[in-house]
Design a protein around this motif. Sequence first.
Motif, PDB file in Angstrom:
ATOM      1  N   TRP A  66       2.638 -10.372  37.661  1.00  0.00           N
ATOM      2  CA  TRP A  66       1.548 -10.853  38.528  1.00  0.00           C
ATOM      3  C   TRP A  66       0.928 -12.151  38.009  1.00  0.00           C
ATOM      4  CZ3 TRP A  66       1.464  -6.488  35.490  1.00  0.00           C
ATOM      5  CH2 TRP A  66       0.678  -6.572  34.342  1.00  0.00           C
TER       6      TRP A  66
ATOM      7  N   GLU B 225     -15.074 -13.274  33.297  1.00  0.00           N
ATOM      8  CA  GLU B 225     -13.982 -13.936  34.013  1.00  0.00           C
ATOM      9  C   GLU B 225     -14.524 -14.498  35.325  1.00  0.00           C
ATOM     10  OE1 GLU B 225     -10.440 -11.574  34.714  1.00  0.00           O
ATOM     11  OE2 GLU B 225      -9.429 -13.284  35.647  1.00  0.00           O
TER      12      GLU B 225
ATOM     13  N   ALA C 112     -14.087  -5.142  29.028  1.00  0.00           N
ATOM     14  CA  ALA C 112     -13.868  -5.968  30.221  1.00  0.00           C
ATOM     15  C   ALA C 112     -14.457  -5.245  31.429  1.00  0.00           C
ATOM     16  CB  ALA C 112     -12.369  -6.185  30.426  1.00  0.00           C
ATOM     17  N   GLN C 113     -15.389  -5.924  32.143  1.00  0.00           N
ATOM     18  CA  GLN C 113     -15.954  -7.228  31.887  1.00  0.00           C
ATOM     19  C   GLN C 113     -17.450  -7.042  31.638  1.00  0.00           C
ATOM     20  OE1 GLN C 113     -14.636  -9.955  34.989  1.00  0.00           O
ATOM     21  NE2 GLN C 113     -12.498  -9.400  34.722  1.00  0.00           N
TER      22      GLN C 113
ATOM     23  N   TYR D 297      -6.636  -0.155  30.162  1.00  0.00           N
ATOM     24  CA  TYR D 297      -7.623   0.377  31.095  1.00  0.00           C
ATOM     25  C   TYR D 297      -7.253   1.826  31.375  1.00  0.00           C
ATOM     26  CZ  TYR D 297      -9.017  -4.473  31.927  1.00  0.00           C
ATOM     27  OH  TYR D 297      -9.467  -5.760  31.774  1.00  0.00           O
TER      28      TYR D 297
ATOM     29  N   GLU E 180      -2.014 -12.250  29.359  1.00  0.00           N
ATOM     30  CA  GLU E 180      -1.053 -11.298  29.966  1.00  0.00           C
ATOM     31  C   GLU E 180       0.203 -11.998  30.490  1.00  0.00           C
ATOM     32  OE1 GLU E 180      -3.050  -8.671  32.777  1.00  0.00           O
ATOM     33  OE2 GLU E 180      -4.133  -7.697  31.137  1.00  0.00           O
TER      34      GLU E 180
ATOM     35  N   TRP F 143      -7.190 -14.169  42.188  1.00  0.00           N
ATOM     36  CA  TRP F 143      -8.074 -13.212  42.876  1.00  0.00           C
ATOM     37  C   TRP F 143      -8.298 -13.585  44.336  1.00  0.00           C
ATOM     38  CZ3 TRP F 143      -7.486  -9.266  40.181  1.00  0.00           C
ATOM     39  CH2 TRP F 143      -7.404  -9.355  38.799  1.00  0.00           C
TER      40      TRP F 143
ATOM     41  N   PHE G  35     -16.374  -9.686  28.140  1.00  0.00           N
ATOM     42  CA  PHE G  35     -15.466 -10.614  28.812  1.00  0.00           C
ATOM     43  C   PHE G  35     -16.132 -11.099  30.105  1.00  0.00           C
ATOM     44  CE2 PHE G  35     -11.261 -10.269  31.430  1.00  0.00           C
ATOM     45  CZ  PHE G  35     -11.051 -11.619  31.356  1.00  0.00           C
TER      46      PHE G  35
ATOM     47  N   ILE H 122     -15.924  -4.169  36.965  1.00  0.00           N
ATOM     48  CA  ILE H 122     -15.723  -3.088  35.972  1.00  0.00           C
ATOM     49  C   ILE H 122     -16.638  -3.326  34.748  1.00  0.00           C
ATOM     50  CG2 ILE H 122     -13.462  -2.109  36.594  1.00  0.00           C
ATOM     51  CD1 ILE H 122     -12.136  -4.123  34.680  1.00  0.00           C
TER      52      ILE H 122
ATOM     53  N   ILE I  38     -13.441  -5.091  42.414  1.00  0.00           N
ATOM     54  CA  ILE I  38     -13.423  -3.967  41.450  1.00  0.00           C
ATOM     55  C   ILE I  38     -14.797  -3.667  40.832  1.00  0.00           C
ATOM     56  CG2 ILE I  38     -10.951  -4.029  41.029  1.00  0.00           C
ATOM     57  CD1 ILE I  38     -11.388  -5.332  38.347  1.00  0.00           C
TER      58      ILE I  38
ATOM     59  N   MET J  69     -14.091 -14.031  38.325  1.00  0.00           N
ATOM     60  CA  MET J  69     -13.477 -12.995  39.163  1.00  0.00           C
ATOM     61  C   MET J  69     -14.599 -12.262  39.885  1.00  0.00           C
ATOM     62  SD  MET J  69     -11.257  -9.691  38.026  1.00  0.00           S
ATOM     63  CE  MET J  69     -10.826  -8.511  39.299  1.00  0.00           C
TER      64      MET J  69
ATOM     65  N   TRP K 284     -11.154   1.919  34.279  1.00  0.00           N
ATOM     66  CA  TRP K 284     -10.962   1.174  35.539  1.00  0.00           C
ATOM     67  C   TRP K 284     -10.227   2.102  36.497  1.00  0.00           C
ATOM     68  CZ3 TRP K 284      -7.921  -4.160  35.766  1.00  0.00           C
ATOM     69  CH2 TRP K 284      -7.806  -4.576  37.099  1.00  0.00           C
TER      70      TRP K 284
ATOM     71  N   HIS L 113      -4.317  -4.910  25.707  1.00  0.00           N
ATOM     72  CA  HIS L 113      -5.177  -4.635  26.865  1.00  0.00           C
ATOM     73  C   HIS L 113      -4.933  -3.196  27.301  1.00  0.00           C
ATOM     74  CE1 HIS L 113      -5.445  -9.130  28.330  1.00  0.00           C
ATOM     75  NE2 HIS L 113      -5.931  -8.943  27.108  1.00  0.00           N
TER      76      HIS L 113
ATOM     77  N   ASN M  46      -6.572 -13.164  34.429  1.00  0.00           N
ATOM     78  CA  ASN M  46      -5.554 -13.749  35.298  1.00  0.00           C
ATOM     79  C   ASN M  46      -6.007 -15.106  35.844  1.00  0.00           C
ATOM     80  OD1 ASN M  46      -4.172 -11.373  34.863  1.00  0.00           O
ATOM     81  ND2 ASN M  46      -4.745 -10.458  36.817  1.00  0.00           N
TER      82      ASN M  46
HETATM   83  O1  AHR Z   1     -10.192  -7.616  33.830  1.00  0.00           O
HETATM   84  C1  AHR Z   1      -9.517  -7.717  35.048  1.00  0.00           C
HETATM   85  C2  AHR Z   1      -8.079  -8.214  34.916  1.00  0.00           C
HETATM   86  O2  AHR Z   1      -7.318  -7.246  34.241  1.00  0.00           O
HETATM   87  C3  AHR Z   1      -7.867  -9.458  34.089  1.00  0.00           C
HETATM   88  O3  AHR Z   1      -8.010 -10.622  34.820  1.00  0.00           O
HETATM   89  C4  AHR Z   1      -6.449  -9.323  33.643  1.00  0.00           C
HETATM   90  O4  AHR Z   1      -6.199  -9.991  32.437  1.00  0.00           O
HETATM   91  C5  AHR Z   1      -6.215  -7.843  33.576  1.00  0.00           C
HETATM   92  O5  AHR Z   1      -5.046  -7.455  34.191  1.00  0.00           O
END
Ligand code: AHR
Length: 499
Positions: free
Chosen positions: A177, A27, A349-350, A243, A172, A97, A25, A355, A317, A29, A295, A241, A72
């Motif tokens: 959030w 993102e 992810a990711q 973690y 999500e 973010w 993944f 992470i 993160i 971010m 995570w 999803h 997100n």
């Molecule tokens: O992977 C980090 C975040 O975790 C993603 O943006 C979101 O989809 C999930 O909550």
Amino acid sequence: MPSATLTIDPAFTIAPVNRRTFGTFVEHMGRCVYTGIYEPGHATADEDGFRKDVLELTRELGVSVVRYPGGNFVSGYRWEDGVGPRADRPRRLDLAWHSVETNEFGLDEFSRWCAKAGVEPMMAINLGTRGVQEALDLLEYTNHPGGTALSDLREQHGASPYGIKLWCLGNEMDGPWQIGHKTPTEYGRLAAETARAMRMIAPDLQLVACGSSSSKMPLFGTWERDVLRETYEFVDHISCHAYYGNDDGDTASFLASAVDMDHFIEAVVATADHVGAELKSSKKIGISFDEWNVWYGERSRRTDGPGDQWEVAPRRIEDEYNVTDAVVVGNLLISLLRHSDRVGVACLAQLANVIAPIMTEPGGAAWRQPTFHPFAITSRLAAGQVLRIETDSPTVSTARYGDVPAVDAVATYDEGRVALFAVNRSSEGPVEVTIDVSRAGVTTLDEAVIVHDEDPNATNTAERPDRVTAQPFESARLADGKLTLTLPAISWAAVSLSE
Ligand code: AHR
């Protein structure tokens, strides 16, 4: 020493190994994109500004699919900001973010990066602040051959159709959030309308509806049911999803995280099949486990900046993983493979810095986290059919999941080759494992590797990038149709055998 016995039989097939199990993944971010996969000016940057060191590690990781651009982030994203001449691209606030998005890297760059990395793109669309029309525009831009405003625009940007098959209908949407967070019925209606319209352009798309953002969400179960009641005939997959972390120091439960993943997948499959029965449909919905990993909230807080400045690509993160985390990641992959009959896609992810299995320093080195190794080895060795393994194992007692088998394993079988992936989830000591492979007719031990360390907290850093690697598993033996392994406490191993 406690002992376990396993039986591998090529007749016990679950499903073919699905290459899309080895997805990741990317993102927008933190530093996943900027100074992660993309850093013009870096010593290894190619003509597109892609870090070649990261591209190489991505190939070595054995990645098949990459989900993009969020997460997100996607729920406030305008895809058209990230195409065309860079000088014209707007800088925007990224609310997810709390960062500034420069849009220097966007869809066109991602598509070129995927081609270079040899991976399939999985595109997420914004169903937070946007809807059906913007999804159709994006699809026209990416997939239509030409002769329309948006497909011609793509041609002007120098690109042939991207032919993207795999699409996430939002991200999500059950999470408060999430920008544009919705009730299951609101989201289900929008996802169904979007999917139906997208299929009018391209009937053979593979579409993923959002499931719960974790099995701990208050609506877990009813969310999937209500969303699928609206979308069942229009989508192919529902997402999961998960973690896992060890912030509370309950290492025994953390090591058993795959038990939770097993339950999670089976609960969502049961819910989807229930809706299928209600609708009298013979269709089966698959699982897209499109975010999974270890995570730690605590470790993230140590690397995250203050978070109240609107910065470009701040550190977010950047968890530093250790040997125990690598064993858990290896075990989560065992769980995903074991459910290959229903898990159609899975994304670690990711990919970089956030992470992630690959870490980088801006202007500096790229290195492998301990979690890199079980992923890369499983992706390389898993082939053919996934086999159900009969296991008889001593148990470990855990506060979260009760007594769980210490040894967990899965195997694959491909034209006379067996690959076995196994973990010892006990922190107490080694387990002697005897595996009956006689029915597979294998006589040669080609490769045996182990991820383990006397210090389960050992990590890799820019200064010591190979402190934790996969080591030759010297004690593995194959004789008279029996494979024997002594799996030390907190270890993950892979063995490849042939006729
Ligand atoms: O992977 C980090 C975040 O975790 C993603 O943006 C979101 O989809 C999930 O909550």
